[in-house]
Scaffold this motif. Structure first.
Motif, PDB file in Angstrom:
ATOM      1  N   LYS A  95      -6.717   5.652  -0.712  1.00 29.15           N
ATOM      2  CA  LYS A  95      -8.039   5.771  -1.344  1.00 29.15           C
ATOM      3  C   LYS A  95      -8.163   7.135  -2.044  1.00 29.15           C
ATOM      4  O   LYS A  95      -8.641   7.223  -3.187  1.00 29.15           O
ATOM      5  N   THR A 116      -5.923   7.082  -5.198  1.00 27.41           N
ATOM      6  CA  THR A 116      -6.433   6.259  -6.299  1.00 27.41           C
ATOM      7  C   THR A 116      -7.752   6.815  -6.839  1.00 27.41           C
ATOM      8  O   THR A 116      -8.104   6.549  -7.982  1.00 27.41           O
ATOM      9  N   THR A 117      -8.458   7.572  -6.025  1.00 29.34           N
ATOM     10  CA  THR A 117      -9.643   8.265  -6.555  1.00 29.34           C
ATOM     11  C   THR A 117      -9.197   9.402  -7.462  1.00 29.34           C
ATOM     12  O   THR A 117      -9.799   9.647  -8.510  1.00 29.34           O
ATOM     13  N   LYS A 126       0.845  -1.213   0.000  1.00 27.31           N
ATOM     14  CA  LYS A 126       0.000   0.000   0.000  1.00 27.31           C
ATOM     15  C   LYS A 126       0.871   1.251   0.000  1.00 27.31           C
ATOM     16  O   LYS A 126       0.582   2.219  -0.711  1.00 27.31           O
ATOM     17  N   GLU A 151      -4.405   3.829   4.468  1.00 32.24           N
ATOM     18  CA  GLU A 151      -5.495   3.371   3.586  1.00 32.24           C
ATOM     19  C   GLU A 151      -6.339   4.549   3.105  1.00 32.24           C
ATOM     20  O   GLU A 151      -6.752   4.579   1.942  1.00 32.24           O
TER      21      GLU A 151
END
Lengths: 178, 232
Positions: free
Chosen positions: B86, B89-90, A75, B82
């Motif tokens: 998010k 990646t958005t 990640k 995370e």
């Protein structure tokens, strides 16, 4: 005693010399063998008790611990990848918004923009007004932007026309953004 | 006078030679054994020792690197990571996000008071299996609104995800405009972590980028909330 008389034959003297040489040779040979043997044993022990296996095991342990976190690592690396590309995209942005906003905010109220085309290579404006003064104000703005090298490199008047019926002037300009 | 006789070599000859030189045999053998030990045992053992020392140095350096990486990972807040991933990646999806694009356009239109008249995607080759070189999706949008609304649309689109660039603006008659908008995407790369380099936390520059993205998305949220509260 007469030291000139030598009762020992020369042959016997040679034999004694030879025996001495052999003795020295024996001592050197056995001494070398002993030394080399001791060094070999010492080196063998040194290599046998080398910390290399322990260090290798430690490396594997740390690697296993890190592998357990592979999802988090993936990640983080993925986030890094996204951010690097986002930065590149932000840097590429030629910001037509700034050009458009500047033109719109500096257009006098009684000047109507008929057409406005903005790309990264050119800006074409056609506007209409009943007042040459207002048009002049806009031209001054353009000149200022060119002279201060803020927005445009150069501008060219494509056409200037007067509609005698409506008594409105139409001016078309093509400008080259910086 | 008899000429000197040449004796034939036989067992007796060897016996004579043996008794004559036997005092030398053992020391010479000992010397030879010592030489063999030197070349076949000591030299290889010394080479082995030096080789092991080099390996130990390399492994210890690698352990140090791995420990630093492990430290970074342990100090990471996975929830924040995370959330940031998010957001990122958005902002930059891994594929052509048609829904995201349409949502961005309608969000910017709603916030700026324009209406979307028509739009057309320029999709490209749908059948390509390799990673495309051109990782952007172009859309031509026709909007209804005056020049101010169009300007606001351009401003609001900056706050929308996926991130985009407007490459052309054509405004006609203070009523409508055609915009060419390029939305970006980037396929996920192959993630490889070898452990040879330290995995460091996010740099200041990366943190700033995340903050910028969060501010952009917050701006979009606030604008959408304002628009919703005004009943637009």
């Amino acid at each position: 005693m007469n030291n000139g008389i030598n009762l020992i034959s020369s042959k016997r003297q040679n034999l004694e010399k030879q025996e001495k040489i052999v003795q020295i040779f024996r001592r050197v040979a056995y001494g070398s063998l002993l030394t080399v043997t001791l060094i070999s044993v010492g080196l063998f022990m040194l290599n046998y008790f080398s910390p290399l296996p322990k260090v290798t095991a430690q490396e594997q342990q740390v690697t296993q611990t890190l592998l357990a976190q592979k999802a988090t690592i993936a990640k983080l690396l993925l986030l890094r990848d996204r951010l690097a590309h986002i930065d590149e995209i932000f840097l590429q942005n030629t910001s037509l918004e700034k050009t458009l906003t500047t033109i719109v905010l500096n257009t006098p109220g009684d000047v109507d923009v008929d057409t406005l085309g903005v790309t990264k290579d050119s800006v074409t404006i056609a506007f209409t007004s009943g007042s040459l003064t207002s048009m002049n104000t806009f031209m001054d703005f353009l000149s200022n932007e060119i002279s201060t090298k803020t927005l445009f490199k150069k501008a060219t008047i494509s056409s200037l026309a007067l509609d005698t019926k409506s008594k409105r002037y139409t001016l078309s300009i093509t400008a080259v953004p910086l | 006078m008899n000429p000197k006789k040449i004796q034939p070599i036989n067992q007796t000859t060897f016996h004579i030679l043996y008794f004559k030189y036997k005092i030398y045999f053992v020391p010479i053998s000992a010397f030879l054994v010592a030489l063999c030990l030197l070349f076949y045992v000591i030299f290889p053992q010394v080479q082995q020792w030096y080789s092991d020392q080099d390996k130990i140095t390399q492994i210890e350096a690698k352990i140090d690197t791995l420990n630093k990486s492990l430290n970074t990972v342990k100090n990471l807040d996975t929830t924040v990571l995370e959330a940031n991933l998010k957001t990122a990646t958005t902002a930059l999806p891994d594929g052509k996000d048609f829904i995201g694009v349409l949502t961005a356009i309608s969000g910017a239109a709603q916030a700026s008071g324009t209406s979307v008249d028509d739009y057309a995607f320029q999709v490209g080759d749908l059948s390509q299996s390799a990673v495309p070189k051109d990782t952007s999706l172009q859309i031509n949008v026709t909007l209804k609104g005056n020049i101010d609304h169009i300007r606001q649309f351009v401003s609001e689109l900056k706050n929308q995800f996926p991130i985009s660039h407007i490459t052309e603006i054509h405004i006609a008659g203070n009523q409508s405009a055609t915009l060419v908008i390029v939305f970006f995407y980037k396929p996920f790369p192959r993630i490889a972590f070898s452990g040879d380099e330290v995995l460091s936390p996010l740099t200041n520059k990366e943190e700033k980028t995340i903050t910028s993205l969060q501010n952009l998305s917050l701006g979009a949220f606030n604008t959408a909330s304002d628009a919703a509260s005004l009943g637009q």
